[in-house]
Structures are given as C-alpha cells and as structure tokens.
Enzyme design. Structure first.
Site, mmCIF file in Angstrom:
data_model
loop_
_atom_site.group_PDB
_atom_site.id
_atom_site.type_symbol
_atom_site.label_atom_id
_atom_site.label_comp_id
_atom_site.label_asym_id
_atom_site.label_seq_id
_atom_site.Cartn_x
_atom_site.Cartn_y
_atom_site.Cartn_z
ATOM 1 N N LYS B 718 0.871 -1.183 0.000
ATOM 2 C CA LYS B 718 0.000 0.000 0.000
ATOM 3 C C LYS B 718 0.905 1.230 0.000
ATOM 4 O O LYS B 718 2.027 1.166 0.514
ATOM 5 C CB LYS B 718 -0.875 0.035 1.260
ATOM 6 C CG LYS B 718 -2.000 -0.989 1.254
ATOM 7 C CD LYS B 718 -2.782 -0.990 2.573
ATOM 8 C CE LYS B 718 -3.912 -2.026 2.506
ATOM 9 N NZ LYS B 718 -4.571 -2.222 3.808
ATOM 10 N N GLU B 722 2.168 9.290 2.599
ATOM 11 C CA GLU B 722 1.335 10.376 3.108
ATOM 12 C C GLU B 722 0.597 10.127 4.427
ATOM 13 O O GLU B 722 0.515 11.012 5.264
ATOM 14 C CB GLU B 722 0.318 10.770 2.035
ATOM 15 C CG GLU B 722 0.958 11.424 0.824
ATOM 16 C CD GLU B 722 -0.012 11.552 -0.332
ATOM 17 O OE1 GLU B 722 -0.484 10.496 -0.828
ATOM 18 O OE2 GLU B 722 -0.314 12.671 -0.736
#
Lengths: 198, 763
Positions: B718, B722
C-alpha cells in the site's frame, strides 16, 4: 526579519550569490585552504564562504538553504569547528583550515560519521545531510566520548524537514563508537563508490 | 490486543547488521542500505542548484510589496539599460513570447493562472510576481529588478476566511459569484462571497440522525496554513538550443508532469522539451512545476543563454504553494454507548488567491460507520498565495476537526478514546483499521498508562488511500549477471532502493546486484509523478512486470541450454537450476553472455502499469506530553505511530516514512503556522519565525507496522508516504486536553495558547 528598501521581506537575500549593491566592488586576492588544498581567488570582500565554496571552488556538497544562519545546511569545519559558511566572508577565512563534506573521506574511506549515517539510515532527501555530518564531525573533534545530550545539541542548528532526527541521533552515537573502535573489516558502506553510484 | 493472521504487527529490523547484507534469496521485507546512501553522505548527489553551465545567467523576480493592488503601470526601461541584463519579461512581453498561462498539475489540484498581471489587472498577495529579469550575475539581476518601476493602486486586503465570505469584503477574484446561502450552520442565511470552489455531500438524513442521538456535540476548529518547508528551495536551470530544443534541469517530484506543464504553458510540443529531474531535496507535494520553471525557460529563450533561478527562503514563504488553512465546524450526534449516528460539517478553506482544499472535507467523517453524514465546504479566496499539495493534502486539517471531536466525545461519555474508535470503525476486505490502532495502543502501553502532574496522553487516527498512475520500466540483465532498472521515477526518498529490491526478488539475485537509473524525459518511458503515495504501488508493479519479463527470457535461454522445460526450472542465488538436480544449473552471467548470441538478443524485460485501485489504510498515533505550567511550553515525552503498510519492501524506509510523517503532523499541531498581518503582509517569512522542529523536539519515537496486503499492489504494497501526517494535530490537541482539561481548538498549540488554557481552567 529585515526589509529592503521597497519594503518587501527579505528580497535582498538572493539564493545564488550575495546581496546587492550591484556595482562590482574591488577584487581582493584571497588565499583559502580548503580540504588540504590551497586556492588563491580574486574575490569581492562581500563574498560569503558559502558562495565561494559552491560557485568558485565547485564544492557543491555544501548546501544553501536560508543564507542567513537559520538552518545549518551550509555547515563546514573552520579550524575543526562547525561554522555556518553563509555567515562567514571568504576573506575572513584566510589562514584558517576549511573542511567541507567533500574533504571528509580520506584515501577512499568514509569518515566514521559518514559510515554511521549510512548504517543508521540517517537521511531521506539528503539535502541537510552534509551539514548534519559536519556538525557531528565537529563534535567528535571536540570530544571522543560525547554524551547523549552532546549529540542532540550538536545538531540542533541543523534542520531536517524529512524528520529523520531519530536516526540522525542514532548515527551520532554510532559515529562515536566507530571513531573509538578500530575499523571493522568488511562493514558495509565503508568505501567510496568507484565509478557509478549504486 | 488482537491482530489477525493476515495483519500482523511487525517491527522493522534496523540494526547495523542487516544493512546491505543480503544473503538469502528474499530481497523484499529487508532493511537494506539506501541505494543513494554513498552519494548523499559524500556530497556528490547532484541537486538542481549544483548545476553550473557555461555562460549561465541568473533570474530573479520583481514582486509586489502589496497584498492586494491593481497595476497602474510597469516601466522596465531602466532595468533593460543596465549592463549585464540579458532578458526582462512582463505580462506585456509575453504575447511575443507565446506564453500567457502556467499550469500546475498536482495530484490534488490543477490550475491555470496568469504568469504575470497585466496593466489594469491585480496582484492578489504580497510577493506576487510582476516581472522577471535575467542577468550575468545575481547581483545585477537583483539590482535591475529594483529599477523596474511599478505603480500600484492599493486595494483593501482580506486575510481571514470568516471575513472574506461576508458581503462587502474585498472581492479578490472579480469573476467569482457569491454562493447561495446555506439553511444551517455557522454562516447560514447569507450569500457566501469570495468562493473559489465548493463541495457538498449528503448521506442518509442528518436531521433524523441528530434526533435519534442521545448527545450532540458541536465545535469549530481552526487550522493555519502550513508551509511544506522542503529544505531545498524551488530551483530550475533552463537552456534553449538554437534549434528550439528546451532543456530543463529542475527540482521536481515528476519530470514528466513538469514537461507537460511547460508544453501547455509555452504552447510547444512536449517532444521539444527535455526535463532532467535532478536529485530532489524534499517536496512533500509542493514540487510539480509551475512556480519557477516556466519563467526560467522564458528568460532563457529570450536571453539565448542558460538561466538559473533559485528561490530564496523568503520567496518560499511569500510565493510558493503552502497548504490551505481551514475553519471547520463539526456537529456530531452519538448514543450514550458511544455509537456515532450522525455527523455534519461546514468548512471554509483558506485557499489564498487560488483554490483546492474543500475537496478534502469528507475526511471529517473519518474511518467510522456513520449512517447520516452531510458536509458543505467552500474554498475561500484571501490575499495570500494559492495553495498546493502538502503530504496527504487536506487530511491533517479535516482529520484534526473529526478526530479532536471524537476525543472530546469519548471524554464526555467517559469511554476510552481507543475503545470508542474500535466500536465505531469500519471493517472490510483489505482493511486493518482496528489492528493498526490496537498495535499502536499496545506499543505505547495505552491500557496501562499513567501520568504525572501536567502530563497528558493523546490518540488519533488518519486515513489515506494511495493513488496510482501510469509507469513504465525496463529491466535488463547484463553479461556479468547483474541487472539494471531503467525508468522515469523521481526518487523522493527510498523508492529506487525498493525498486531494486523488487527486481532482485523476481530475478533471484541479490539486491546489491541491481543498479537503478533514472532517465530524463527524452529517454525514459513515461512515469507518473512521485506524489499521492503512488510510487511503490505503481512503479513497483511496472518494475515487477519488467523483471518477470526478463525472467521469462532467462528461463527460455536456460531451458535451451540445460535441455529442460521451463516448468522444471527455478531461479535463485544468481543461477537457474533444474528442480531436484542442483548439478544442472547455469548462472545468470552465463545466460547474459549467451543472450548476446541468441535468436532474441540481449535480455531486456519491459513492464508497464496504468492504474488499479489500492485499498485504504490508516496511521494511528499516540503522544505523551508534559506541559510547563509556568510557560505553557509543551514537551513530547513519547511519540508512537503505527501504519498498515500492506507489505513492507524495505522496513527501514517504511519506518522513515512513518517517522517523517508523524514529525510533520505533530509539528503542525505544536508550532507551525504561516501568519499574515491585517494589511496582508506575511508576518514570518523565514525559518527563524516559521518554526519547524529541531532534534530537541523529537528526541525519540517508536513505530510499529501492520501488514494487511492489498490485492493490486506489488507483493501487497500500500502507498505509505502520506498517511502518517494525517492524525498529528488531533493527537497533540487531545494530549493537551488530557493534561489541562481544556480543549484548544485552534492550531498550533503554542505556549501562549496552552498557557491561556491553563489559566482559564484555574480561574
């Protein structure tokens, strides 16, 4: 924050070259000892050590970020002590021994501080890294066995926006170990890359 | 706490022993030394400002000293007369130079704006560009810019979104129409002025939801604009050859994005532009082009010489693209058992002279099952620079509003804030919200926590889902058996290393035997920009496919050589072996040599990826703080972060992202704020006054990884760059509330604000 004549904040600070006035001032012969080599340059007295290193001597490992002593990216060693090269004039560094990041490795071998940074993953973007390394080198020049507080204090003047502080402090501790111990044969990242970087 | 089998908390191996030493065949999931380590510790890495070209000139900008003014006249004649000046550009010269707009393409925002204001047009913030000058030295260029005479008609500025929306406020963008009045909320009943964008969403029936609730909470949260403060300033060098070819060396998160922006701005074909992405010294969302590169190319075109522009730190604060601020009101209805039944939000995003903030308001809903949800959000113009992306754009602001209130609700209902979240969290395939929160709670010792005087604990979670974008890669295997990855990836930190690990894993060789090279836009296959946490997900797939393609060729060659069928072969430890017969093997080096004489030639694998959906993830964080009751100073005693990374390619690099994001999120709550005076002038355009953390602020922090793989990511990856910034402000606010009993709803929580809170509680 100072303001220039037209009232715009900090406009007088240029990122690649010193501040005005524009008229060329008289050139002076400046003799600098950098990384063990002597250089004689014709410089205006207003030239900072930082600009001289980067533009005249092509030693671009020393970085320019704020140009006013706020960030530490331009840290070099002057007579073994960590100094902000943006706050020094080249002309006042005559007769002093200047070391930049390019001058740390000796005979193709990394300085213990550089090795520690590799081992501890003490950087991300790498832009503040030369300054961080020079600050810790200066600390080890001063004391072979720095305390935790010494290490933390040594890099307080070096901003790292990637937030790698935990590993920078780890690298500081590791550097002290490496500097104290005889070099471990075959440890990773100990030699300079030959040819291409990998 | 429990963790499912598929989502195990893991700890990165980051001790010195694992560095750079790979001895098994598994090259992923290992903490290996960064591929760029040596060049970065020796000062050899080449950043854009390190480039000095023969005959290079320097560009500087003439900027508006006023926050809001109309241009009456611009006189560049004195500047043009100065010896050493090679080019002066203004709005008046631009029609001749073809360009009139610049586009900034970011993952969150896309804008088309004027390069310079023309006569009669407005400057909308202090430091807005009015002209640009190139000269043989920086000093001459600066002096020339000082000699450009600009006459202004000064207009009243507006700096607070709550004032800007009122009738009678200065209209910043004159073509903006007021938005219709809302029926409810903090600014109900009046048309909304200075609107630059809107976002409305409704699920279920919030009125019914509030009626069904036992308790209703309503709070307003204020988040200041924050600057990404990448340490390397915005920098570009441009050169235009006599045949019209434009070469650009720049600090960018995406050199293909920079190329397309330049092509659109200059109205020339992309193939006439070659962008060289230099090593980048931090971007965090703010480096996608447009801020200096277009101007630099225009100056170089006019000067017929290379031109370099490097922003000063003051220019960074005046005229870059900092994160938007926000004023967000949140109303939440809950049952006494802590079940959230309805939530409504009204938001005003401070987007300066531009737009791009209100889209993120939906994050106020958070990661919870909420049947009834509604939001009304606006981008509001003020006399400040336009906004840009900053690591999980909009998430820290909206998450602060949503999560700070969750903490207050937990406090009021006397339910543990971790427990309240676990009760309400969404669940689903590929999602590990509960495991991630539980993992950090366990690491921090949340259940057994104790606190001394003036100490407090805070917790929050922030959600993010990585994007995906087109990427191509080539993997070649050479006659020494080593491999090279070639692509157009801008390594903003650690991703080249991860790509080498992925290629090594597929090819059955050591990570050290893979080199990586980034091509310029003329040579590399297209690659999406490094933003939106897309990189390891998107390029990882491309590199994996390219390595698999190369492996197919390797197997084909080996099958022929070993007189075996491909199905009977395995690739590992740098050789291909017939299964069950270790004697029958051939090395990759031998195969690399054979390939040169083979029917299909050298081994070059190709891989491409376009876009596939990822799965969502959360960062969960806990802080332990101590306040000085005399000064209001806040000190972190402990910081803990967890993140569902899907699958960690390089745990050490994942930890770095978790730590870096946490530091940035926490510091937005602790110290960061861009400030403007009433006259619209920037109050703190420097690193002394705009505070970012030092080594003293974050002496230690701990991270724990959860791995709940996603189907479409390479090996289950994944995107993780951020999310760790998202929960920070809320974590700090709740730790302060735990210490003081006061909820401070305006970030950052400076000593002044904390002291005021302590005093208000005492009185």
């Amino acid at each position: 924050m100072s303001q220039s004549a037209d009232g715009l904040h900090g406009a007088g600070h240029t990122a690649e070259g010193p501040a005005p006035p524009a008229a060329v001032e008289q050139l002076h012969a400046v003799r600098l000892m950098v990384n063990g080599a002597a250089h004689t340059l014709a410089l205006e007295p207003r030239h900072t050590l930082l600009d001289t290193l980067r533009a005249d001597l092509e030693l671009t490992g020393t970085k320019k970020v704020c140009d006013m002593g706020d960030c530490g990216a331009c840290t070099v060693l002057v007579d073994g002590r960590a100094m902000y090269s943006c706050l020094l004039l080249a002309i006042e560094c005559q007769g002093r021994e200047i070391t930049t990041i390019e001058g740390l490795a000796r005979d193709g071998e990394l300085d213990p501080v550089q090795r520690a940074f590799v081992e501890a993953d003490a950087f991300q973007c790498g832009f503040c890294t030369p300054g961080q390394i020079m600050s810790l080198r200066a600390l080890l020049n001063e004391t072979a066995a720095p305390s935790e507080a010494d290490i933390m204090r040594a890099v307080t003047g070096n901003l790292c926006r990637c937030g790698a502080y935990v590993n920078i402090l780890k690298a500081g501790r590791r550097a002290a170990e490496l500097a104290a111990a005889p070099r471990e044969a075959g440890s990773p990242g100990e030699t300079l890359p030959a040819g291409e970087a990998r | 706490m429990t963790a499912t089998e598929s989502a195990k908390p893991t700890t990165a191996q980051t001790n010195g022993q694992t560095n750079g030493q790979s001895n098994g065949t598994h090259q992923i999931g290992r903490s290996v030394t960064r591929i760029d380590a040596l060049e970065k510790v020796t000062g050899r890495a080449q950043y854009a400002a390190d480039l000095f070209l023969p005959g290079m000139c320097y560009g500087v900008f003439k900027r508006s000293p006023h926050a809001h003014a109309r241009i009456v006249s611009i006189d560049t004649s004195e500047a043009e007369k100065m010896p050493g000046v090679v080019a002066v550009i203004t709005a008046m010269t631009l029609s001749k130079d073809m360009a009139s707009v610049v586009e900034e393409e970011m993952h969150a925002t896309r804008k088309v704006v004027s390069l310079f204001p023309n006569i009669g047009e407005k400057v909308k913030y202090e430091g807005a560009k009015v002209a640009a000058v190139a000269a043989v030295s920086r000093e001459i260029a600066f002096e020339a810019s000082e000699r450009i005479k600009v006459e202004y008609e000064v207009l009243p500025p507006v700096t607070d979104v709550r004032e800007a929306i009122k009738e009678g406020a200065s209209q910043i963008n004159e073509d903006s129409q007021p938005a219709d009045a809302l029926p409810d909320g903090p600014f109900a009943g009046h048309p909304i002025y200075n609107v630059a964008g809107q976002n409305h969403r409704a699920e279920g029936d919030v009125e019914a939801g509030f009626k069904a609730a036992d308790r209703i909470f309503e709070d307003t949260y204020v988040i200041p604009r924050a600057h990404q403060t990448y340490i390397e300033p915005q920098t570009t060098v441009a050169d235009c050859a006599p045949d019209g070819k434009v070469n650009v060396w720049t600090s960018t998160q995406g050199h293909f994005a920079t190329r397309s922006n330049l092509a659109n701005s200059l109205r020339i074909p992309a193939s006439r532009i070659n962008v060289h992405g230099m090593t980048i010294g931090g971007g965090f969302g703010a480096k996608f082009g447009g801020i200096v590169d277009t101007y630099c190319v225009l100056l170089a075109m006019k000067a017929h010489r290379p031109v370099k522009i490097v922003y000063t730190r003051a220019e960074e604060f005046l005229d870059a693209r900092p994160a938007p601020g926000a004023v967000i009101t949140v109303k939440t209805g809950v049952k006494n058992d802590g079940t959230i039944v309805a939530r409504q939000a009204w938001a005003l995003w401070d987007t300066g002279s531009g737009s791009g903030g209100c889209y993120a308001t939906s994050r106020v809903k958070g990661v919870y099952k909420i049947e009834h949800f509604k939001l009304d959000a606006y981008d509001v113009n003020t006399n400040k620079p336009a906004p840009g992306a900053y690591r999980a754009p909009g998430a820290p602001q909206a998450t602060f509003a949503g999560e700070a209130q969750i903490n207050r609700i937990a406090h009021e209902l006397r339910i543990d804030p971790v427990e309240l979240r676990l009760r309400n969290m969404r669940e689903g395939e590929q999602i590990a919200f509960k495991e991630t929160l539980s993992a950090v709670a366990e690491r921090a010792g949340w259940a057994q926590r104790t606190k001394g005087a003036h100490e407090g604990w805070g917790v929050a979670v922030g959600e993010w889902t990585n994007g995906a974008g087109p990427a191509g890669a080539l993997v070649s295997v050479h006659e020494d058996g080593k491999a090279r990855v070639f692509y157009g990836l801008m390594d903003i930190t650690g991703t080249d290393t991860a790509m080498a690990q992925i290629a090594a894993e597929v090819l059955g060789i050591k990570y050290e035997d893979v080199t990586v090279s980034r091509g310029d836009t003329d040579s590399a296959p297209f690659g999406t920009a490094s933003g939106g946490s897309v990189v390891t997900f998107s390029y990882g797939n491309a590199v994996k496919r390219a390595a698999e393609d190369a492996r197919d060729r390797i197997l084909e060659l080996a099958a022929e050589h070993l007189e075996a069928s491909v199905e009977d072969l395995e690739v590992s430890d740098g050789k291909v072996t017939v299964k069950g017969n270790p004697e029958a093997s051939v090395t990759l080096a031998q195969l690399g040599q054979m390939s040169l004489r083979s029917r299909n030639g050298p081994i070059v694998g190709r891989g491409s990826f376009s876009s596939e959906p990822s799965a969502t993830t959360i960062a969960a964080q806990i802080a332990r703080v101590k306040l000085d009751p005399e000064t209001g100073q806040l000190r972190l005693l402990g910081a803990y972060g967890s993140l569902d990374v899907g699958k960690s390619i390089n745990p050490m690099a994942c930890e770095g992202q978790m730590e870096g994001g946490l530091v940035q999120g926490f510091s937005w709550g602790m110290m960061e704020q861009m400030q403007w005076r009433e006259d619209g002038r920037n109050w703190n355009p420097g690193l002394l006054d705009y505070r970012v953390p030092t080594s003293l602020d974050f002496p230690d922090l701990e991270t724990v990884m959860v791995e709940q793989p996603t189907k479409n990511g390479p090996f289950g990856v994944k995107g993780i760059g951020e999310p760790p910034i998202a929960p920070g402000i809320a974590v700090i606010s709740s730790a302060i509330a735990d210490a003081t009993g006061v909820w401070i709803n305006e970030a950052p929580f400076t000593p002044e604000r904390v002291l005021a809170a302590i005093k208000s509680k005492a009185s």
